[in-house]
Motif scaffolding. Structure first.
Motif, mmCIF file in Angstrom:
data_model
loop_
_atom_site.group_PDB
_atom_site.id
_atom_site.type_symbol
_atom_site.label_atom_id
_atom_site.label_comp_id
_atom_site.label_asym_id
_atom_site.label_seq_id
_atom_site.Cartn_x
_atom_site.Cartn_y
_atom_site.Cartn_z
ATOM 1 N N ARG A 197 0.836 -1.201 0.000
ATOM 2 C CA ARG A 197 0.000 0.000 0.000
ATOM 3 C C ARG A 197 0.869 1.249 0.000
ATOM 4 N NH1 ARG A 197 -3.071 -0.738 4.737
ATOM 5 N NH2 ARG A 197 -4.301 -2.209 3.546
ATOM 6 N N GLY A 198 1.919 1.250 0.818
ATOM 7 C CA GLY A 198 2.832 2.385 0.874
ATOM 8 C C GLY A 198 3.546 2.620 -0.445
ATOM 9 N N LEU A 220 1.076 4.261 -2.912
ATOM 10 C CA LEU A 220 0.854 5.667 -2.599
ATOM 11 C C LEU A 220 2.103 6.498 -2.901
ATOM 12 C CD1 LEU A 220 -1.236 5.378 0.688
ATOM 13 C CD2 LEU A 220 -2.044 5.847 -1.638
ATOM 14 N N ALA A 221 3.282 5.934 -2.709
ATOM 15 C CA ALA A 221 4.527 6.642 -3.044
ATOM 16 C C ALA A 221 4.643 6.836 -4.555
ATOM 17 C CB ALA A 221 5.729 5.874 -2.506
ATOM 18 N N LYS A 274 2.413 9.671 -5.457
ATOM 19 C CA LYS A 274 3.030 10.930 -5.038
ATOM 20 C C LYS A 274 4.125 11.358 -6.012
ATOM 21 C CE LYS A 274 3.558 13.817 -1.455
ATOM 22 N NZ LYS A 274 2.441 14.686 -1.066
ATOM 23 N N ASP A 275 4.899 10.376 -6.507
ATOM 24 C CA ASP A 275 6.001 10.667 -7.422
ATOM 25 C C ASP A 275 5.540 10.860 -8.866
ATOM 26 O OD1 ASP A 275 7.757 10.465 -5.302
ATOM 27 O OD2 ASP A 275 8.265 8.373 -5.716
ATOM 28 N N ARG A 330 -6.526 9.944 2.542
ATOM 29 C CA ARG A 330 -5.097 9.580 2.458
ATOM 30 C C ARG A 330 -4.661 9.453 1.005
ATOM 31 N NH1 ARG A 330 -2.025 4.217 4.434
ATOM 32 N NH2 ARG A 330 0.064 4.959 3.993
ATOM 33 N N LEU A 331 -5.537 8.924 0.176
ATOM 34 C CA LEU A 331 -5.233 8.806 -1.253
ATOM 35 C C LEU A 331 -5.015 10.191 -1.856
ATOM 36 C CD1 LEU A 331 -5.128 6.819 -3.738
ATOM 37 C CD2 LEU A 331 -7.513 7.443 -4.097
ATOM 38 N N GLU A 381 -4.185 12.955 -0.265
ATOM 39 C CA GLU A 381 -2.976 13.545 0.304
ATOM 40 C C GLU A 381 -1.715 12.967 -0.319
ATOM 41 O OE1 GLU A 381 -3.307 12.970 4.519
ATOM 42 O OE2 GLU A 381 -4.954 14.407 4.695
ATOM 43 N N SER A 382 -1.821 11.807 -0.930
ATOM 44 C CA SER A 382 -0.673 11.184 -1.582
ATOM 45 C C SER A 382 -0.438 11.720 -2.987
ATOM 46 C CB SER A 382 -0.870 9.665 -1.666
ATOM 47 O OG SER A 382 -0.889 9.111 -0.375
#
Length: 104
Positions: free
Chosen positions: A25-26, A29-30, A33-34, A57-58, A60-61
């Motif tokens: 999951r991390g 999301l990373a 973000k990238d 959270r999605l 915010e990513s």
């Protein structure tokens, strides 16, 4: 109803499985973000670990969106703070994608 007693082996296996899910999951999301994956690609991953992520959270990513903007978007789109990705309706997903898909 009481929870069943787990053996040490079963508990250790559950801990490993939970850690693997959190890691996956991390990573997703990373990547979001990238800018390596789009919101559309993430939302299309039905039945994966992404479904358990809170929509806030999605958001915010995503690049350029912080806590305040994510809260504003949830309010504008009429999505509850406690809504998870798997609980989004078809129209809510469509509105999210319209908002974050570049015009062609």
């Amino acid at each position: 109803m009481a929870l069943p007693a787990l053996t040490a082996e079963v508990r250790a296996e559950a801990v490993k499985k939970a850690a693997a899910v959190r890691k996956e999951r991390g990573e997703i999301l990373a990547q979001l973000k990238d800018g390596k994956v789009s919101l559309k690609e993430v939302l299309e991953r039905e039945g994966t670990v992404v479904g358990k992520v809170y929509v806030r959270r999605l958001l915010e990513s995503m690049p350029g969106i912080g806590k305040v903007r994510a809260a504003q978007l949830l309010d504008e789109l009429e999505i509850s703070e406690s809504r998870r990705v798997q609980g989004l309706g078809a129209r809510q997903k469509e509105r999210l994608l319209e908002l974050f898909t570049p015009a062609a």
